[in-house]
Write a protein that holds these residues in place. Structure first.
Motif, PDB file in Angstrom:
ATOM      1  N   THR A  97      -4.264  -8.120 -55.133  1.00 17.14           N
ATOM      2  CA  THR A  97      -3.410  -6.948 -55.300  1.00 17.14           C
ATOM      3  C   THR A  97      -3.236  -6.175 -54.000  1.00 17.14           C
ATOM      4  N   ASN A  98      -4.230  -6.253 -53.116  1.00 16.07           N
ATOM      5  CA  ASN A  98      -4.115  -5.707 -51.756  1.00 16.07           C
ATOM      6  C   ASN A  98      -5.255  -6.256 -50.908  1.00 16.07           C
ATOM      7  N   CYS A  99      -5.210  -5.968 -49.630  1.00 12.85           N
ATOM      8  CA  CYS A  99      -6.198  -6.521 -48.692  1.00 12.85           C
ATOM      9  C   CYS A  99      -7.555  -5.837 -48.835  1.00 12.85           C
ATOM     10  N   THR A 100      -7.555  -4.557 -49.182  1.00 16.54           N
ATOM     11  CA  THR A 100      -8.825  -3.831 -49.259  1.00 16.54           C
ATOM     12  C   THR A 100      -9.699  -4.380 -50.384  1.00 16.54           C
ATOM     13  N   VAL A 101      -9.115  -4.576 -51.561  1.00 15.50           N
ATOM     14  CA  VAL A 101      -9.863  -5.178 -52.671  1.00 15.50           C
ATOM     15  C   VAL A 101     -10.276  -6.608 -52.303  1.00 15.50           C
ATOM     16  N   SER A 131     -10.124  -0.366 -35.660  1.00 18.26           N
ATOM     17  CA  SER A 131      -9.386  -1.017 -36.736  1.00 18.26           C
ATOM     18  C   SER A 131      -8.910   0.052 -37.702  1.00 18.26           C
ATOM     19  N   PHE A 132      -8.203  -0.411 -38.727  1.00 18.10           N
ATOM     20  CA  PHE A 132      -7.831   0.464 -39.831  1.00 18.10           C
ATOM     21  C   PHE A 132      -9.088   0.721 -40.677  1.00 18.10           C
ATOM     22  N   VAL A 133      -9.203   1.919 -41.239  1.00 22.28           N
ATOM     23  CA  VAL A 133     -10.439   2.307 -41.942  1.00 22.28           C
ATOM     24  C   VAL A 133     -10.897   1.334 -43.018  1.00 22.28           C
ATOM     25  N   ALA A 134      -9.968   0.603 -43.629  1.00 21.09           N
ATOM     26  CA  ALA A 134     -10.335  -0.286 -44.739  1.00 21.09           C
ATOM     27  C   ALA A 134     -11.382  -1.314 -44.331  1.00 21.09           C
ATOM     28  N   THR A 135     -11.392  -1.717 -43.067  1.00 20.45           N
ATOM     29  CA  THR A 135     -12.371  -2.712 -42.605  1.00 20.45           C
ATOM     30  C   THR A 135     -13.781  -2.215 -42.906  1.00 20.45           C
ATOM     31  N   PRO A 154     -15.123  -9.364 -37.884  1.00 21.03           N
ATOM     32  CA  PRO A 154     -14.213  -9.034 -36.783  1.00 21.03           C
ATOM     33  C   PRO A 154     -12.781  -8.863 -37.297  1.00 21.03           C
ATOM     34  N   VAL A 155     -11.933  -8.293 -36.459  1.00 20.32           N
ATOM     35  CA  VAL A 155     -10.513  -8.090 -36.784  1.00 20.32           C
ATOM     36  C   VAL A 155      -9.681  -8.759 -35.685  1.00 20.32           C
ATOM     37  N   HIS A 156      -8.663  -9.535 -36.066  1.00 20.05           N
ATOM     38  CA  HIS A 156      -7.727 -10.068 -35.067  1.00 20.05           C
ATOM     39  C   HIS A 156      -6.729  -8.940 -34.760  1.00 20.05           C
ATOM     40  N   PHE A 214      -0.621  -7.950 -47.274  1.00 21.74           N
ATOM     41  CA  PHE A 214       0.832  -8.026 -47.441  1.00 21.74           C
ATOM     42  C   PHE A 214       1.391  -6.641 -47.748  1.00 21.74           C
ATOM     43  N   HIS A 215       0.749  -5.613 -47.190  1.00 27.04           N
ATOM     44  CA  HIS A 215       1.239  -4.241 -47.376  1.00 27.04           C
ATOM     45  C   HIS A 215       2.616  -4.082 -46.736  1.00 27.04           C
ATOM     46  N   ALA A 216       3.362  -3.125 -47.233  1.00 30.73           N
ATOM     47  CA  ALA A 216       4.737  -2.885 -46.789  1.00 30.73           C
ATOM     48  C   ALA A 216       4.876  -2.765 -45.269  1.00 30.73           C
ATOM     49  N   THR A 217       3.831  -2.304 -44.590  1.00 27.30           N
ATOM     50  CA  THR A 217       3.923  -2.101 -43.134  1.00 27.30           C
ATOM     51  C   THR A 217       3.622  -3.373 -42.338  1.00 27.30           C
ATOM     52  N   LYS A 218       3.236  -4.438 -43.006  1.00 26.29           N
ATOM     53  CA  LYS A 218       2.818  -5.634 -42.287  1.00 26.29           C
ATOM     54  C   LYS A 218       3.990  -6.595 -42.048  1.00 26.29           C
ATOM     55  N   VAL A 219       3.744  -7.602 -41.187  1.00 31.62           N
ATOM     56  CA  VAL A 219       4.780  -8.576 -40.814  1.00 31.62           C
ATOM     57  C   VAL A 219       5.369  -9.269 -42.038  1.00 31.62           C
ATOM     58  N   GLU A 269       2.826  -4.251 -51.971  1.00 29.15           N
ATOM     59  CA  GLU A 269       1.376  -4.240 -51.834  1.00 29.15           C
ATOM     60  C   GLU A 269       0.938  -5.673 -52.096  1.00 29.15           C
ATOM     61  N   GLY A 270      -0.132  -6.086 -51.441  1.00 28.25           N
ATOM     62  CA  GLY A 270      -0.627  -7.431 -51.700  1.00 28.25           C
ATOM     63  C   GLY A 270      -1.602  -7.872 -50.625  1.00 28.25           C
ATOM     64  N   GLY A 271      -2.270  -8.973 -50.911  1.00 25.78           N
ATOM     65  CA  GLY A 271      -3.210  -9.511 -49.941  1.00 25.78           C
ATOM     66  C   GLY A 271      -3.690 -10.872 -50.407  1.00 25.78           C
TER      67      GLY A 271
HETATM   68  C1  LIG Z   1      -3.453  -2.796 -43.360  1.00 25.25           C
HETATM   69  C2  LIG Z   1      -4.866  -3.140 -43.039  1.00 25.25           C
HETATM   70  C3  LIG Z   1      -5.843  -3.249 -44.039  1.00 25.25           C
HETATM   71  C4  LIG Z   1      -5.611  -2.834 -45.465  1.00 25.25           C
HETATM   72  O1  LIG Z   1      -4.639  -3.568 -46.103  1.00 25.25           O
HETATM   73  P1  LIG Z   1      -4.115  -3.119 -47.562  1.00 25.25           P
HETATM   74  O2  LIG Z   1      -3.351  -4.315 -48.006  1.00 25.25           O
HETATM   75  O3  LIG Z   1      -3.257  -1.907 -47.349  1.00 25.25           O
HETATM   76  O4  LIG Z   1      -5.294  -2.832 -48.414  1.00 25.25           O
HETATM   77  C5  LIG Z   1      -7.113  -3.679 -43.674  1.00 25.25           C
HETATM   78  N1  LIG Z   1      -7.425  -3.951 -42.396  1.00 25.25           N
HETATM   79  C6  LIG Z   1      -6.517  -3.840 -41.406  1.00 25.25           C
HETATM   80  C7  LIG Z   1      -6.916  -4.193 -40.011  1.00 25.25           C
HETATM   81  C8  LIG Z   1      -5.219  -3.398 -41.687  1.00 25.25           C
HETATM   82  O5  LIG Z   1      -4.339  -3.234 -40.692  1.00 25.25           O
END
Ligand SMILES: *Cc1c(COP(=O)(O)O)cnc(C)c1O
Length: 375
Positions: free
Chosen positions: A59-63, A84-88, A129-131, A181-186, A191-193
């Motif tokens: 449903t999203n990347c955070t979950v 990184s973004f806080v979700a990490t 890690p984060v790319h 696959f959030h709206a702001t991503k490539v 919403e999605g992941g």
């Molecule tokens: C956008 C993002 C996330 C969170 O993704 P969601 O799909 O919005 O939960 C996590 N980590 C990084 C690095 C991101 O840029």
């Protein structure tokens, strides 16, 4: 002059009329979620497109990040990046894990492999890690360290959709890779992941976990969560896949256009295009150095005054947020490169439908040129 707001990104959408047949399909077969036909088709086509074996939609990347840590039974301390973004880091706290922040490489913005080993303790069980900006981590060195110390590696690959290194998907590294696959991503499904697994057994466990832990109608094998993607979002994903190559091509042209304009502009540095890498041009970060006529924040505000909404990805650092700053590894002295990056970086607007006029508008502000002179 055009004053309509220009945001750092504008989501790509498939043609609306292409959605109609999918809506009819969903309305006819009345399967809305729980691994329906579109979900299955999207997983298959996504694996094909990305060049990986096993994809689990979320449903999203955070979950998905939270579930990935559960799937590998990660415990104790996890080494991660503050840049990184806080979700990490949040995904670690939601699992009761202790984040251990390690500084980044100042050239790549990724976790500095040189500094990982010094942060390992008997409690360390994984590295996350984060790319960053889709720039591949030093996956070989990270894997070597993980192997020597018996650690899991979970990549937050939220920026790395479609990125290849030496012709091979970057998502084939580590124990798991997690996409957004959030709206702001490539690539977006609103919403999605997804989680990319190396083998069918791991994918199966992840698929149980995202569905409350159900292995069959009566057997619950783990305290799972509800992380399922529904049929409507899967339909959007299938449609988006048809256009993502073109979207990335357009992004590449915009990236090139910016670079040409900023060459030789004192105090402005563009990110090096990584070598041997098929990049996705998901962001256009610049470094605003002391040699520039404005500070980073002054430039950010000047752009904003002209209706150009750049973003300070990533500022503030995760390690500076209230729920993290008490950790020993969050001390600024431990994170000099990340601190510098957070103070210098600015991400400029980049999205497939950005016009040459949009690019010029942004560039004029950076170059301090009056638009009237050029008109
Ligand atoms: C956008 C993002 C996330 C969170 O993704 P969601 O799909 O919005 O939960 C996590 N980590 C990084 C690095 C991101 O840029």
């Amino acid at each position: 002059m055009n004053n309509k707001p220009l945001y750092v990104t504008q989501p790509s959408l498939p043609p609306l009329e292409d959605l109609q047949p999918y809506l009819e399909m969903i309305w006819n077969n009345k399967i809305l979620t729980n691994g329906g036909p579109l979900h299955q088709e999207f997983e298959t086509r996504l694996a094909e497109y990305l060049g990986v074996e096993h994809v689990s939609l979320f449903t999203n990347c955070t979950v998905a990040l939270i579930t990935a840590l559960q799937a590998l039974r990660v415990s104790g301390e996890v080494i991660t990046t503050p840049y990184s973004f806080v979700a990490t880091a949040h995904s670690l706290l939601w699992n009761g894990l202790q984040p251990v922040f390690v500084d980044i490489d100042p050239d790549t913005f990724n976790l500095d492999p040189e500094r990982i080993e010094a942060a390992i303790t008997p409690q360390t069980t994984a590295i996350m890690p984060v790319h960053c900006y889709g720039n591949p981590c030093d996956v070989d060195r990270i894997q070597k360290i993980a192997d020597v110390h018996g650690l899991k590696v979970i990549y937050d690959a939220a920026h790395a959709f479609g990125v290849k290194r030496n012709g091979e998907s970057i998502l084939r590294h580590g124990d798991l890779s997690v996409l957004s696959f959030h709206a702001t991503k490539v690539f977006n499904t609103f919403e999605g992941g997804a989680i990319v697994s190396p083998d069918a057994k791991t994918k199966r466990r992840i698929d149980f976990l995202k569905n409350f832990g159900f292995a069959d109608e009566v057997t619950v094998v783990a305290p799972g969560i509800n992380g399922k993607m529904d049929e409507l979002h899967a339909a959007i994903g299938l449609l988006q896949l048809n256009h993502v190559d073109e979207a990335i091509r357009k992004r590449r042209d915009i990236d090139m256009s910016y670079r040409v304009r900023f060459t030789g502009l004192p105090g402005i540095e563009c990110l090096d295009v990584p070598k041997n890498v098929e990049w996705n041009y998901s962001y256009f970060p610049i470094r605003v150095k002391p040699g520039y006529r404005l500070s980073r924040d002054e430039l950010y505000n000047e752009l904003k005054k002209q209706g150009v909404f750049s973003r300070r990805y990533f500022f503030p650092l995760i390690s500076d947020m209230s729920m993290y700053r008490g950790l020993p590894s969050a001390a600024m002295a431990n994170l000099p490169a990340a601190t510098m990056a957070a103070n210098e970086i600015l991400c400029l607007p980049i999205f497939p439908d950005m016009t040459e006029a949009d690019i010029e508008r942004v560039s004029h502000v950076l170059m301090n040129e009056a638009t009237t002179v050029l008109e």
